[in-house]
Structures are given as structure tokens and as C-alpha cells.
Scaffold this motif. Sequence first.
Motif, PDB file in Angstrom:
ATOM      1  N   ASN A 185     -17.656   1.440   0.445  1.00 42.68           N
ATOM      2  CA  ASN A 185     -16.292   1.367  -0.086  1.00 42.68           C
ATOM      3  C   ASN A 185     -15.513   0.211   0.528  1.00 42.68           C
ATOM      4  O   ASN A 185     -14.334   0.323   0.811  1.00 42.68           O
ATOM      5  N   THR A 186     -16.228  -0.917   0.718  1.00 49.20           N
ATOM      6  CA  THR A 186     -15.610  -2.104   1.321  1.00 49.20           C
ATOM      7  C   THR A 186     -14.458  -2.640   0.489  1.00 49.20           C
ATOM      8  O   THR A 186     -13.418  -3.030   1.016  1.00 49.20           O
ATOM      9  N   ASN A 187     -14.649  -2.674  -0.821  1.00 46.99           N
ATOM     10  CA  ASN A 187     -13.655  -3.286  -1.704  1.00 46.99           C
ATOM     11  C   ASN A 187     -12.665  -2.251  -2.240  1.00 46.99           C
ATOM     12  O   ASN A 187     -13.066  -1.169  -2.683  1.00 46.99           O
ATOM     13  N   LEU A 188     -11.392  -2.595  -2.191  1.00 52.59           N
ATOM     14  CA  LEU A 188     -10.329  -1.755  -2.728  1.00 52.59           C
ATOM     15  C   LEU A 188      -9.541  -2.606  -3.713  1.00 52.59           C
ATOM     16  O   LEU A 188      -8.727  -3.458  -3.326  1.00 52.59           O
ATOM     17  N   ALA A 189      -9.809  -2.406  -4.984  1.00 57.07           N
ATOM     18  CA  ALA A 189      -9.209  -3.236  -6.027  1.00 57.07           C
ATOM     19  C   ALA A 189      -7.704  -3.009  -6.120  1.00 57.07           C
ATOM     20  O   ALA A 189      -7.175  -1.979  -5.690  1.00 57.07           O
ATOM     21  N   ALA A 190      -7.019  -3.978  -6.687  1.00 54.14           N
ATOM     22  CA  ALA A 190      -5.589  -3.843  -6.908  1.00 54.14           C
ATOM     23  C   ALA A 190      -5.333  -2.639  -7.806  1.00 54.14           C
ATOM     24  O   ALA A 190      -5.973  -2.476  -8.851  1.00 54.14           O
TER      25      ALA A 190
ATOM     26  N   CYS B 113       0.833  -1.195   0.000  1.00 53.43           N
ATOM     27  CA  CYS B 113       0.000   0.000   0.000  1.00 53.43           C
ATOM     28  C   CYS B 113       0.872   1.250   0.000  1.00 53.43           C
ATOM     29  O   CYS B 113       2.033   1.214   0.395  1.00 53.43           O
ATOM     30  N   ARG B 114       0.269   2.345  -0.429  1.00 55.97           N
ATOM     31  CA  ARG B 114       0.923   3.646  -0.397  1.00 55.97           C
ATOM     32  C   ARG B 114      -0.080   4.656   0.151  1.00 55.97           C
ATOM     33  O   ARG B 114      -1.264   4.631  -0.198  1.00 55.97           O
ATOM     34  N   VAL B 115       0.379   5.540   1.029  1.00 51.83           N
ATOM     35  CA  VAL B 115      -0.493   6.522   1.674  1.00 51.83           C
ATOM     36  C   VAL B 115       0.110   7.912   1.521  1.00 51.83           C
ATOM     37  O   VAL B 115       1.317   8.100   1.740  1.00 51.83           O
TER      38      VAL B 115
ATOM     39  N   ILE C 184      -6.413  11.931   3.399  1.00 51.29           N
ATOM     40  CA  ILE C 184      -5.601  10.711   3.296  1.00 51.29           C
ATOM     41  C   ILE C 184      -5.953   9.998   1.995  1.00 51.29           C
ATOM     42  O   ILE C 184      -7.128   9.691   1.748  1.00 51.29           O
ATOM     43  N   ARG C 185      -4.965   9.739   1.193  1.00 52.32           N
ATOM     44  CA  ARG C 185      -5.166   8.983  -0.053  1.00 52.32           C
ATOM     45  C   ARG C 185      -4.486   7.627   0.088  1.00 52.32           C
ATOM     46  O   ARG C 185      -3.272   7.545   0.337  1.00 52.32           O
ATOM     47  N   ILE C 186      -5.258   6.570  -0.056  1.00 48.60           N
ATOM     48  CA  ILE C 186      -4.775   5.200   0.099  1.00 48.60           C
ATOM     49  C   ILE C 186      -4.740   4.534  -1.271  1.00 48.60           C
ATOM     50  O   ILE C 186      -5.741   4.546  -1.993  1.00 48.60           O
TER      51      ILE C 186
ATOM     52  N   ALA D 196      -7.242  -7.662  -4.737  1.00 50.60           N
ATOM     53  CA  ALA D 196      -8.220  -6.738  -4.154  1.00 50.60           C
ATOM     54  C   ALA D 196      -8.368  -7.003  -2.659  1.00 50.60           C
ATOM     55  O   ALA D 196      -8.167  -8.129  -2.181  1.00 50.60           O
ATOM     56  N   LEU D 197      -8.703  -5.961  -1.915  1.00 50.12           N
ATOM     57  CA  LEU D 197      -8.989  -6.081  -0.493  1.00 50.12           C
ATOM     58  C   LEU D 197     -10.495  -6.075  -0.303  1.00 50.12           C
ATOM     59  O   LEU D 197     -11.195  -5.168  -0.767  1.00 50.12           O
TER      60      LEU D 197
END
Length: 442
Positions: A405-410, A340-342, A357-359, A366-367
Amino acid sequence: MITRTRSVLAAAGAAALVILAWGPAASGHSAAAPSGGAAVLAATAGCGKTPTLRSGTYSLQHNGKSRSYILRVPDNYDNTRPYRLVFGFHWLNGTATDVATGQTVQRDVWSYYGLQRLANNSAIFVAPQGLNNGWANSGGEDVTLVDTIIGQIESDLCVDTAQRFAVGFSYGGAMSNALACARPNVFRAVAVQSGAQLSGCSGGTQPIAYLGIHGLRDNVLAISQGRTLRDRFVRNNGCTAQNPPEPSQGSLSHRVTTYSGCQAGYPVAWAAFDEGHIAAPQDGATGDSGSRTWVPAEVWRFFTQFTSPTPSPSPSPSASPSPSPSPSPSPSPSPGTGACRVSYTMNAWNNGFTAAIRITNTGPTALNGWSLRFTLPSGQAITGGWNAAYNPASGAVTATNVGYNTNLAAGATLDIGFQATHTGNTAAPASFTLNGASCTTA
């Protein structure tokens, strides 16, 4: 630090405004999430406090630029009473002074789009000044400016956090629409007068109470552009789609339609009038009129119908009212971990700040559900945020996904943020972890 300056009445300009989720220990603000139980209204930090803010013009540094806003505090302000908070955004080549004084239509009578006199000291009014007298909102900087202004005002004055509103004409309508998209649970309702999508629409998937007003013969921003903005929130709010009746050309009249079928607490209304690109139309005559226009009363009626915290949108009804439980439910998918990058950007003032904050999920998978963990420096405490639930409000904080916004794709990027107080230390968190994996910082 903000500085107070004497308000200067400029010459008339030519007429050509997230989700909040609070940790249980947070103080200062309250609003409802888009799912779950109803929120409990909390007093802002300014309630019960001897205020330092007075009616006048204030300046601040935001995003490396000098910005300003005009504040109007009610006469005989009572620091134990939560007030409505109303933002008024000027048009292209207009100014905050034009909004605050009403001077381009009818001085005082049309102050803050005619709402100040109707409010009768029941609201705090704010007129921000746009860069280059407009609201380009480049990189979302005007939306975060509003976040910062809200933080300053609510840390010093007593505000009803379920009663924040935005109104604007033309470019100011576009800015109000941008807030409807990006901060739907920060603002209870917006009124977009003769607007178009000029200031962006980050987000734009959540419900918010929405009033659109537009002229049939608008040759600057065609009424079709206003209808497009309106229809987004017809969909978001679950309203029954329709083509609202509009007055005939030449009638010099207006028609207001309230949509049916909308989720409780999320109405959509549409007011079309037979005129051009003007902010204070009147029935039976052409041109603007501060004393005869019907618009302020319509906007104020729309805003003041809300007297309680924002309700949560109703979940979609299930196909079966009481489904039989599965004898052996399948396990939930693993949330997963990954690289990850923040990036972490602060805008601070004397005793508060906002943090964007940008994640970015830089991993290969995917998460399915995510938690970002970080430690706030001593003296910092979160009072509210958007696009995540924050718990606790200070110390080692976990920001957790909300329903939409549960899913955070690759490879995908997600923006969250919060506002907070500080006691002098405005340092950023030293590190971040996402689902247990350490993140690089940008």
C-alpha cells in the motif's frame, strides 16, 4: 469493561472469521509481514500471568452495541504455554451456544465444529455471537469485534500468535472468509464450510492458508459460490490453477484436493462432498453426524500442519538472477506532501483497546510512500497492528506504509489500525500529520 455471565443453553437453532507489523519495542504479539524476513514469535501479555478469564460467556460493548462470546479455556491451563486460538462462527439463526456445545448435531462431540475434542486441551476456543444471529459485518464491525476479542483474550491468556484460526459453516463460513480477506496475517488459516461472500471481503489481496469445504447439492449457497471464494486464494497464494476432482452425485462420498504450486506455508485445499447444505456430512449416509463426519479431522489436520510463525510470501523471481547494477540509478520519486483527513475510532476495554484509522489523501497529487505521525497519550502502548508498520510502540509514533500500500492516490482512502494496552487513559491522539502535512480530523 467485560462482564462474566452464566452460560445459558439455548434451544437448537435452525441450520439454514490486514497485515500485522510490529514495532521493535512492542510486546504481546508477533506475526510476519507479507514481505521481508521471517518473524520471531513473541509471547502474548497473558503469558506468565494469573488469568482472570475462565471458560464461560463474556459480554462487551462494541461499536455502541452489546456483543458477547463464549470462551473455552483448556483444562489444566498452563500460563507458560502458548496455545492455539480457534474462532468458531455460527450459521444464520444459529448461536454461539450451538457452536460451543455442538448441540444441533451431537452435544459435546461436535463442540466447536468437532474440533474441541480433537484439540485435547491444546487450544483456546472462542464462539462469538452474531448480531441478529448472523454476520452481516456492516462497516466491518464484526471484523473489528474479532480484533477486540483477540485483544481481550491475549492480554489475559497465553496465545501462540502464529496459531490463530477461524472456522464456520454457511454464514459463519462467510465470516471466516471475511477474516481471510481482512486479517490474513492475524489468522494463520481459515476453514470455510459451505460459505459464500455474504460478510464482505475488505482487502482480499494477500495470501492465507485456506481450506474450502462444500456440498455438490447445496441448494442454499451453491457450490459455485464456494469455488469462487476458493479461487481468490488460489490466486493470492500463487497456486497452480486447476479444476479439482469432485465426487459424483449419488456417491455419498467426498474428495479432498491440495493445490500444487502454492507459496511455501500458504496451502489451499478443497473438499467437495456429495450432499446438500449441511455442516457435518458423513460418507455412505445422508445427513449430519457428529461422530461419523470426516470434516473435523480434515479441518484439524489442515490447522495443525502449521508449527512455526507465518512465513513471508516469496517475492516474484527476477528475470535475471544477478542483474547488473545501473552505473547511475535514477532517484526514487519524491513521496510528496498534501492535504489529508484522518478519522480515529477506538474500542476500549479494561486495560486495552483497538484503534481504527482511516486516512484520506485530500490533496491533488498521489503520495508515493507515506508516513502518518501521531503521539499516543501517556500509558498507551501498541502491541500490534495492521496495514502499516508502527515505530516506536508508544509516545511519538510513526505509522509507515508496507509493501502493498505504498501509493495513496489523490482522493483515495486507506484503512489501518492497531491494538494497544493502556493504564487508564483512553484519549485519542491530539493531531496527525501525513508526510509532514497536518491533517484535519473527522
